[in-house]
Design a protein around this motif. Structure first.
Motif: not given
Length: 241
Positions: A21-24, A34-36, A40-44, A69-70
Motif C-alpha cells: 500500500d506504499g508504506d516505506f 533485523s533492521y533497527k 530519526h530513521h522513522r522520520l526520514i 544510517g542516512k
C-alpha cells in the motif's frame, strides 16, 4: 487461541500489505527483519515516502553526521522502494567516487533480488538466468534496467557524466569524501560545477532531487543550494538535519 508462529505470520502479512500500500518502513521491515530503526530513521523514511508520492515536492536534503544510517535509508533502500512503487522510474545515484556509487548500486540490486521484495513488488525484477525476456535487459555494477519496464538505475562518481540520460530522481550522496576535501576551495568548486553542468542538465520539469551529506563547510554544495544569492530556487529545498 493463535500460537506464536501464527501471530508472527499475521504480523508478516500485515507488513507485506502495508508495504504494497506504499508504506516505506513496512517494506524495510519485511525484507530485513533485523533492521533497527531509531526515531530519526522513522522520520526520514516518512519524509522520503511523502517526497516520492507528492508531485509538488522536488528537492529534499538530509544532513547527518557519518555512521548514522542516512545512506542505508536514502541510497540503498529508498531506490528499491521507489522502483517497487513505480518500476518505470529512471534513477541516478552519484557520490564522491564511482566505487562508492557502484557499491550502492549493487546493494540495491541485492534488495530487489530478495524473495521478500518480490512478494511485495512482483512487477519489479532484474535480469537473471531465471528471467525469460524478448531482449537483453542491462545489469551490471554501474547500471540496471527493470525487466519489461522503462525503469533503470545508473550510478556514477561526481567526476562522471550522465550524457543522454533523463533522470526522474537524482540522488547525490556525499559529493565530497571528508572534511579534508571539504576544506579545499577547488574540491568545493568542482562539486558545484559538476552539479550545474552534469547533474542539472539531465533533470526535467518533473524531476526530483535528493541530497544526502555530512556538512563540513558552510560553502559546500548544500550551502550554495540554500544560498538565495546563488540559487534562486533555494526555497524548493526541504531540509532534514
Amino acid at each position: 487461541m493463535i500460537n506464536d508462529i501464527e501471530l508472527l505470520q499475521l504480523k508478516r502479512e500485515l507488513l507485506r500489505k502495508e508495504a504494497k500500500d506504499g508504506d516505506f518502513m513496512s517494506m524495510i521491515y519485511y525484507i530485513n527483519n533485523s533492521y533497527k530503526a531509531g526515531w530519526h530513521h522513522r522520520l526520514i523514511a516518512k519524509e522520503l515516502q511523502d517526497f516520492l508520492k507528492d508531485p509538488c515536492k522536488k528537492c529534499l536534503a538530509v544532513f547527518m553526521p557519518p555512521q548514522h544510517g542516512k545512506s542505508e535509508l536514502t541510497t540503498r533502500l529508498f531506490p528499491a522502494f521507489a522502483l517497487g512503487v513505480n518500476p518505470n522510474l529512471k534513477i541516478a545515484i552519484a557520490s564522491y567516487s564511482s566505487d562508492l556509487a557502484n557499491s550502492f548500486n549493487r546493494d540495491i540490486q541485492r534488495n530487489i533480488d530478495l524473495p521478500e521484495y518480490r512478494e511485495i513488488y512482483p512487477e519489479t525484477r532484474l535480469n537473471s538466468k531465471n528471467v525469460v525476456t524478448t531482449q537483453s535487459w542491462l545489469r551490471n555494477s554501474e547500471e540496471f534496467e527493470i525487466v519489461e519496464k522503462k525503469g533503470s538505475l545508473k550510478s556514477i562518481g561526481t567526476e562522471g557524466g550522465l550524457s543522454g540520460r533523463p533522470v526522474d530522481i537524482g540522488i547525490i550522496d556525499d559529493p565530497v569524501k571528508d572534511d579534508k576535501e571539504a576544506q579545499s576551495p577547488t574540491m568545493r568548486e568542482n562539486a558545484w560545477q559538476w552539479y550545474i553542468k552534469v547533474f542539472l542538465a539531465r533533470l526535467h520539469n518533473d524531476s526530483k532531487q535528493i541530497l544526502i551529506m555530512t556538512r563540513w563547510h558552510e560553502d559546500d554544495l548544500a550551502g550554495r543550494l540554500l544560498n538565495p544569492e546563488i540559487n534562486p530556487n533555494w526555497k524548493d529545498w526541504k531540509v532534514i538535519k
